[in-house]
Design a protein around this motif. Structure first.
Motif, PDB file in Angstrom:
ATOM      1  N   VAL A  76       0.844  -1.206   0.000  1.00 47.84           N
ATOM      2  CA  VAL A  76       0.000   0.000   0.000  1.00 47.84           C
ATOM      3  C   VAL A  76       0.876   1.252   0.000  1.00 47.84           C
ATOM      4  N   VAL A  77       1.927   1.236   0.788  1.00 45.87           N
ATOM      5  CA  VAL A  77       2.834   2.388   0.840  1.00 45.87           C
ATOM      6  C   VAL A  77       3.625   2.479  -0.466  1.00 45.87           C
ATOM      7  N   ALA A  78       4.048   1.344  -0.995  1.00 39.25           N
ATOM      8  CA  ALA A  78       4.891   1.329  -2.197  1.00 39.25           C
ATOM      9  C   ALA A  78       4.186   1.871  -3.427  1.00 39.25           C
ATOM     10  N   ILE A  79       2.904   1.617  -3.566  1.00 40.17           N
ATOM     11  CA  ILE A  79       2.212   2.036  -4.791  1.00 40.17           C
ATOM     12  C   ILE A  79       1.688   3.464  -4.712  1.00 40.17           C
ATOM     13  N   ALA A  80       1.832   4.093  -3.556  1.00 38.44           N
ATOM     14  CA  ALA A  80       1.413   5.493  -3.417  1.00 38.44           C
ATOM     15  C   ALA A  80       2.427   6.383  -4.142  1.00 38.44           C
ATOM     16  N   ASP A  81       1.929   7.344  -4.876  1.00 40.08           N
ATOM     17  CA  ASP A  81       2.813   8.248  -5.618  1.00 40.08           C
ATOM     18  C   ASP A  81       3.558   9.219  -4.712  1.00 40.08           C
ATOM     19  N   THR A  82       2.952   9.523  -3.595  1.00 32.61           N
ATOM     20  CA  THR A  82       3.521  10.479  -2.648  1.00 32.61           C
ATOM     21  C   THR A  82       3.385   9.864  -1.260  1.00 32.61           C
ATOM     22  N   PRO A  83       3.986  10.475  -0.244  1.00 33.21           N
ATOM     23  CA  PRO A  83       3.766   9.948   1.107  1.00 33.21           C
ATOM     24  C   PRO A  83       2.262   9.790   1.359  1.00 33.21           C
ATOM     25  N   ILE A  84       1.919   8.716   2.013  1.00 34.73           N
ATOM     26  CA  ILE A  84       0.517   8.356   2.215  1.00 34.73           C
ATOM     27  C   ILE A  84       0.184   8.428   3.699  1.00 34.73           C
ATOM     28  N   ALA A  85      -0.982   8.928   3.992  1.00 37.91           N
ATOM     29  CA  ALA A  85      -1.407   9.073   5.390  1.00 37.91           C
ATOM     30  C   ALA A  85      -1.485   7.708   6.064  1.00 37.91           C
ATOM     31  N   VAL A 114      -5.591  -1.551   4.419  1.00 36.83           N
ATOM     32  CA  VAL A 114      -5.205  -2.899   4.844  1.00 36.83           C
ATOM     33  C   VAL A 114      -6.312  -3.546   5.679  1.00 36.83           C
ATOM     34  N   THR A 115      -6.941  -2.771   6.544  1.00 36.41           N
ATOM     35  CA  THR A 115      -8.062  -3.296   7.337  1.00 36.41           C
ATOM     36  C   THR A 115      -9.170  -3.787   6.416  1.00 36.41           C
ATOM     37  N   GLY A 116      -9.494  -3.008   5.407  1.00 36.47           N
ATOM     38  CA  GLY A 116     -10.530  -3.396   4.461  1.00 36.47           C
ATOM     39  C   GLY A 116     -10.151  -4.597   3.627  1.00 36.47           C
ATOM     40  N   SER A 117      -8.891  -4.687   3.245  1.00 37.83           N
ATOM     41  CA  SER A 117      -8.434  -5.803   2.416  1.00 37.83           C
ATOM     42  C   SER A 117      -8.349  -7.110   3.196  1.00 37.83           C
ATOM     43  N   LEU A 118      -7.729  -7.066   4.357  1.00 31.37           N
ATOM     44  CA  LEU A 118      -7.481  -8.289   5.120  1.00 31.37           C
ATOM     45  C   LEU A 118      -8.571  -8.621   6.128  1.00 31.37           C
ATOM     46  N   LYS A 119      -9.492  -7.681   6.349  1.00 38.45           N
ATOM     47  CA  LYS A 119     -10.581  -7.898   7.314  1.00 38.45           C
ATOM     48  C   LYS A 119     -10.017  -8.203   8.701  1.00 38.45           C
ATOM     49  N   ILE A 120      -9.049  -7.377   9.107  1.00 39.21           N
ATOM     50  CA  ILE A 120      -8.459  -7.506  10.438  1.00 39.21           C
ATOM     51  C   ILE A 120      -8.669  -6.207  11.193  1.00 39.21           C
ATOM     52  N   GLU A 121      -8.428  -6.250  12.489  1.00 40.21           N
ATOM     53  CA  GLU A 121      -8.604  -5.074  13.339  1.00 40.21           C
ATOM     54  C   GLU A 121      -7.578  -4.005  12.985  1.00 40.21           C
ATOM     55  N   GLU A 122      -8.001  -2.749  13.084  1.00 40.21           N
ATOM     56  CA  GLU A 122      -7.090  -1.643  12.797  1.00 40.21           C
ATOM     57  C   GLU A 122      -5.875  -1.664  13.714  1.00 40.21           C
ATOM     58  N   SER A 123      -6.051  -2.083  14.962  1.00 39.22           N
ATOM     59  CA  SER A 123      -4.912  -2.118  15.885  1.00 39.22           C
ATOM     60  C   SER A 123      -3.827  -3.073  15.381  1.00 39.22           C
ATOM     61  N   ALA A 124      -4.222  -4.161  14.738  1.00 39.09           N
ATOM     62  CA  ALA A 124      -3.238  -5.093  14.169  1.00 39.09           C
ATOM     63  C   ALA A 124      -2.478  -4.440  13.023  1.00 39.09           C
ATOM     64  N   LEU A 145       3.491   8.347   5.569  1.00 36.32           N
ATOM     65  CA  LEU A 145       4.441   7.245   5.452  1.00 36.32           C
ATOM     66  C   LEU A 145       4.977   7.162   4.033  1.00 36.32           C
ATOM     67  N   ARG A 146       6.242   6.756   3.922  1.00 33.32           N
ATOM     68  CA  ARG A 146       6.836   6.473   2.615  1.00 33.32           C
ATOM     69  C   ARG A 146       7.856   5.352   2.787  1.00 33.32           C
ATOM     70  N   LEU A 147       8.155   4.704   1.665  1.00 37.36           N
ATOM     71  CA  LEU A 147       9.152   3.639   1.702  1.00 37.36           C
ATOM     72  C   LEU A 147      10.543   4.217   1.878  1.00 37.36           C
ATOM     73  N   THR A 148      11.383   3.489   2.555  1.00 35.40           N
ATOM     74  CA  THR A 148      12.806   3.803   2.589  1.00 35.40           C
ATOM     75  C   THR A 148      13.443   3.106   1.386  1.00 35.40           C
ATOM     76  N   PRO A 149      14.681   3.429   1.065  1.00 30.27           N
ATOM     77  CA  PRO A 149      15.342   2.694  -0.018  1.00 30.27           C
ATOM     78  C   PRO A 149      15.375   1.175   0.232  1.00 30.27           C
TER      79      PRO A 149
END
Length: 151
Positions: free
Chosen positions: A46-55, A63-73, A97-101
């Protein structure tokens, strides 16, 4: 239109689950060599495919919507990625958030390896069959999500 034979099951929850878990096992084998988990891989993507830093909240919601897991996880997974220096916080309050090298390198290597495996898995399946399966699975996902929203 083709008809199902006794050796070719029609699509149902079990068939979908077997395909999902087989594919996930392949990915987890690749990830085991990197020391990363499935949840980390999904979050990193999710972070990698964002064009800019992502909230951070956007990542968590995706990720919560995709994996159907709790937000705390998911928040814990994000913290793991930050601690591993695969993702970095882009703002003083930690909301972006953004990816590091190193994170980019990991994402690209895992993606390249899994793309090669996927090419072998999907080889020789007619494009028409893949399109039909895509439409059916998208509809099943939409309906399952609608059921989850009712509860």
């Amino acid at each position: 239109m083709t008809t199902a034979t006794p050796t070719t099951p029609t699509v149902n929850g079990r068939v979908i689950a077997l395909a999902h878990y087989a594919g996930r096992a392949v990915l987890e084998r690749v990830l085991a060599r990197t020391g990363n988990t499935f949840n980390q891989s999904v979050t990193l993507r999710v972070v990698a495919i964002a064009d800019t830093p992502i909230a951070r909240d956007t990542v968590a919601a995706d990720v919560t919507g995709s994996l159907k897991i709790e937000e705390s996880a998911v928040q814990t997974t994000i913290d793991e990625l930050v601690a591993a220096k695969l993702v970095e916080e882009d703002s003083p309050d930690g909301s972006g958030l953004r990816l590091t090298p190193v994170g980019r390198e990991l994402y690209e290597s895992v993606t390249a390896e899994t793309n090669q495996i996927s090419a072998r898995i999907y080889a020789d399946i007619p494009a028409e069959d893949l399109a039909t399966a895509g439409r059916v699975l998208t509809l099943v996902t939409e309906r399952a999500n609608a059921e989850l929203a009712r509860t």
